[in-house]
Write a protein that holds these residues in place. Structure first.
Motif, PDB file in Angstrom:
ATOM      1  N   VAL A 150       0.946  -1.350  -0.040  1.00 56.94           N
ATOM      2  CA  VAL A 150      -0.161   0.093  -0.070  1.00 56.94           C
ATOM      3  C   VAL A 150       0.850   1.101  -0.104  1.00 56.94           C
ATOM      4  O   VAL A 150       0.700   2.195  -0.929  1.00 56.94           O
ATOM      5  CB  VAL A 150      -0.941  -0.081   1.269  1.00 56.94           C
ATOM      6  N   TRP A 151       1.710   1.332   0.985  1.00 61.48           N
ATOM      7  CA  TRP A 151       2.602   2.437   1.223  1.00 61.48           C
ATOM      8  C   TRP A 151       3.394   2.715  -0.333  1.00 61.48           C
ATOM      9  O   TRP A 151       3.429   3.856  -0.709  1.00 61.48           O
ATOM     10  CB  TRP A 151       3.636   2.360   2.108  1.00 61.48           C
ATOM     11  N   ARG A 169       2.547   1.786  -3.298  1.00 60.92           N
ATOM     12  CA  ARG A 169       1.595   1.486  -4.412  1.00 60.92           C
ATOM     13  C   ARG A 169       1.850   0.383  -5.316  1.00 60.92           C
ATOM     14  O   ARG A 169       2.170   0.649  -6.838  1.00 60.92           O
ATOM     15  CB  ARG A 169       1.589   2.932  -5.177  1.00 60.92           C
ATOM     16  N   THR A 223      11.462   3.084   1.200  1.00 61.03           N
ATOM     17  CA  THR A 223      10.061   3.574   0.620  1.00 61.03           C
ATOM     18  C   THR A 223      10.058   5.123   0.469  1.00 61.03           C
ATOM     19  O   THR A 223       9.392   5.666  -0.221  1.00 61.03           O
ATOM     20  CB  THR A 223       8.714   3.034   1.638  1.00 61.03           C
ATOM     21  N   LEU A 224      10.436   5.917   1.556  1.00 60.72           N
ATOM     22  CA  LEU A 224      10.641   7.333   1.593  1.00 60.72           C
ATOM     23  C   LEU A 224      11.435   8.112   0.582  1.00 60.72           C
ATOM     24  O   LEU A 224      11.033   8.966   0.078  1.00 60.72           O
ATOM     25  CB  LEU A 224      10.905   7.691   3.302  1.00 60.72           C
TER      26      LEU A 224
END
Lengths: 268, 242
Positions: free
Chosen positions: A28-29, A31, A152-153
């Motif tokens: 989810v994070w 996508r 992810t960030l």
């Protein structure tokens, strides 16, 4: 105890739900939902090959999922239309798998079991495989958790901190391939992505940190597996779809609850 | 010498992004890279932190060099709950000196429990800079760190960077678009446009024909304006502090 098919089914459902939930958070994070779906669909090719040449369905599904994972990891940055390529690869594999299955006599009836899962038919070996997969995925995520979050960030920030973002992404896609492979018996190739993203989406507003969100997602996943399993017993409905529908109901509940509390906070 | 880039070439496919880049950063220096969009500034940064593929050439970092990197943006997806505090604790080689510096930059700790996506531009800026300082770096890399700040805000930010350099002795290599603010804060300016057009002290770069070609002929006015503005900004900041 494992001789009871009800116990085996429950254990299988819980195992897949626990493994899928924290991984689903990353899906989810980042996508990656479409990637997950294409990988799961492609797994059907592995299943059909394993039926044709009579080897383990789990191995076949895992093999094809891993190929998809590798393609994506090393195709990233090289191609601007990765999404489209994924769609082409995933659905071509699925179509080819369906054709192969049509050539094997007697399997066509079984096909539904691989599309939406057949949790009541899990064997002792299946339960063992699912829990081994669960252990591997949790260990992998636990070991790389902070690194994966940082990638992810911001991948450059991760690189500057001495990480290799490509390697971390590959680890994530491998974990996804494992979950797809072990989840097929429980919810099938069409619904496994639901078990990844729905519990994660439901827990978004329940925790203030990524870790809390992942724990809540696991709890919601397990609750969906148990409740869905019982519902399918009571209402005589297919088990995999019942688990997913229960998860969706929980999603609706948490969504309503969180928007109500937000409105309440705004008023005060 | 902290970082030495030797005849660096980078290309994506057939497109040459960086050609024959030679540059050095010594300890305690503030070096600024300026250049138009698409001039390869960010690619050069990526090469230095090891995330861009190098076609030829070398990047030599002094052994056990500690790097602090401040990115342009954070892609915090709305689906990801993340407090500033949790972000600061993600994979860092922190040490006591660094932690102290980070604390000074953060100032108030009131906003640490706030979600990253709810921070103001200035707060996010401080959080990103504080994270880069946690390992007490020998060199700070700032990639357009003042994006999203207004002029007084970015002037204050560069002032903070200069103070930091003075107190910790760390070198600074930064990319910037704020031509006029940056000029006064740097020891050296590198003007990049695929290759290095010119480099040197701010005033000599600003008066070089290559620089004028890139940034237009009205630079004279801007440059004069900047010095004027700079004083104005400083007094404004002092006033707001008083």
């Amino acid at each position: 105890m494992l001789d009871d098919f009800m116990v085996r089914a429950t254990l299988a459902g819980i195992g897949v739900a626990i493994a899928a939930a924290p991984l689903g958070c990353f899906v989810v994070w980042r996508r990656m939902a479409y990637f997950g779906e294409a990988t799961a669909h492609a797994a059907l090719l592995g299943i059909s090959l394993s039926l044709m040449f009579e080897f383990s369905v789990f191995a076949g599904a895992l093999f094809v999922s891993l190929i998809m994972a590798t393609l994506v990891t090393f195709g990233q940055g090289r191609s601007l239309f990765l999404d489209t390529l994924l769609g082409v690869a995933g659905h071509t594999s699925m179509a080819a798998g369906l054709i192969i299955v049509s050539y094997i006599s007697g399997v066509r009836i079984e096909l539904m079991a691989y599309l939406i899962g057949d949790i009541l038919a899990v064997s002792k070996t299946d339960v063992l495989l699912i829990w081994l997969g669960l252990g591997a995925v949790l260990l992998l995520l636990f070991w790389r958790w902070s690194a994966l979050l940082l990638c992810t960030l911001n991948e450059d920030l991760a690189a500057a901190s001495g990480l290799n973002p490509k390697r971390e992404n590959f680890i994530l896609t491998i974990a996804l391939a494992v979950v797809v492979a072990v989840g097929i018996k429980v919810v099938g190739v069409l619904l496994i992505i639901a078990l990844l993203i729905i519990p994660a989406a439901s827990s978004r507003f329940l925790g203030s940190t990524p870790e809390k969100m992942a724990v809540f997602a696991s709890l919601i996943g397990v609750a969906s597996a148990i409740l869905g399993f019982n519902a399918s017993y009571v209402f005589d409905t297919p088990t995999g779809p019942s688990i997913v529908c229960v998860a969706s109901l929980i999603f609706l509940l948490t969504l309503t609850f969180s928007s109500l509390t937000q409105q309440f906070q705004r008023k005060n | 010498m902290l970082i030495e880039v030797q005849s660096l070439n980078i290309q994506y496919g057939n497109k040459k992004v960086l050609e024959n880049i030679n540059l050095t950063v010594s300890s305690g220096e503030i070096v600024t890279i300026v250049g138009p969009n698409g001039s390869g500034k960010t690619t050069l940064f990526k090469a230095i932190i090891g995330s861009a593929p190098i076609a030829s050439g070398k990047i030599i970092m002094s052994p056990s060099l500690k790097v602090g990197y401040v990115p342009q943006v954070l892609n915090v997806d709305l689906s990801l709950p993340l407090t500033a505090e949790r972000f600061l604790n993600l994979v860092t080689n922190r040490n006591d000196r660094g932690a102290l510096r980070a604390k000074q930059i953060l100032g108030s700790e009131d906003y640490l429990s706030t979600q990253i996506s709810n921070l103001s531009g200035g707060q996010l800026q401080r959080v990103l800079l504080a994270r880069a300082l946690l390992n007490d770096p020998d060199i700070l890399l700032l990639d357009e760190a003042t994006r999203g700040l207004d002029q007084p805000g970015s002037a204050a930010f560069y002032k903070k960077i200069e103070e930091l350099r003075e107190s910790s002795g760390c070198a600074v290599l930064m990319i910037s678009h704020d031509l006029h603010v940056v000029m006064s804060a740097s020891n050296r300016v590198i003007c990049l446009n695929g290759h290095i057009c010119c480099q040197g002290e701010p005033l000599s770069v600003a008066s070089s024909p290559e620089y004028r070609d890139l940034f237009g002929s009205n630079i004279d006015g801007t440059f004069a304006l900047y010095q004027h503005n700079q004083k104005e900004n400083k007094s404004r900041i002092n006033n707001s502090n008083a």
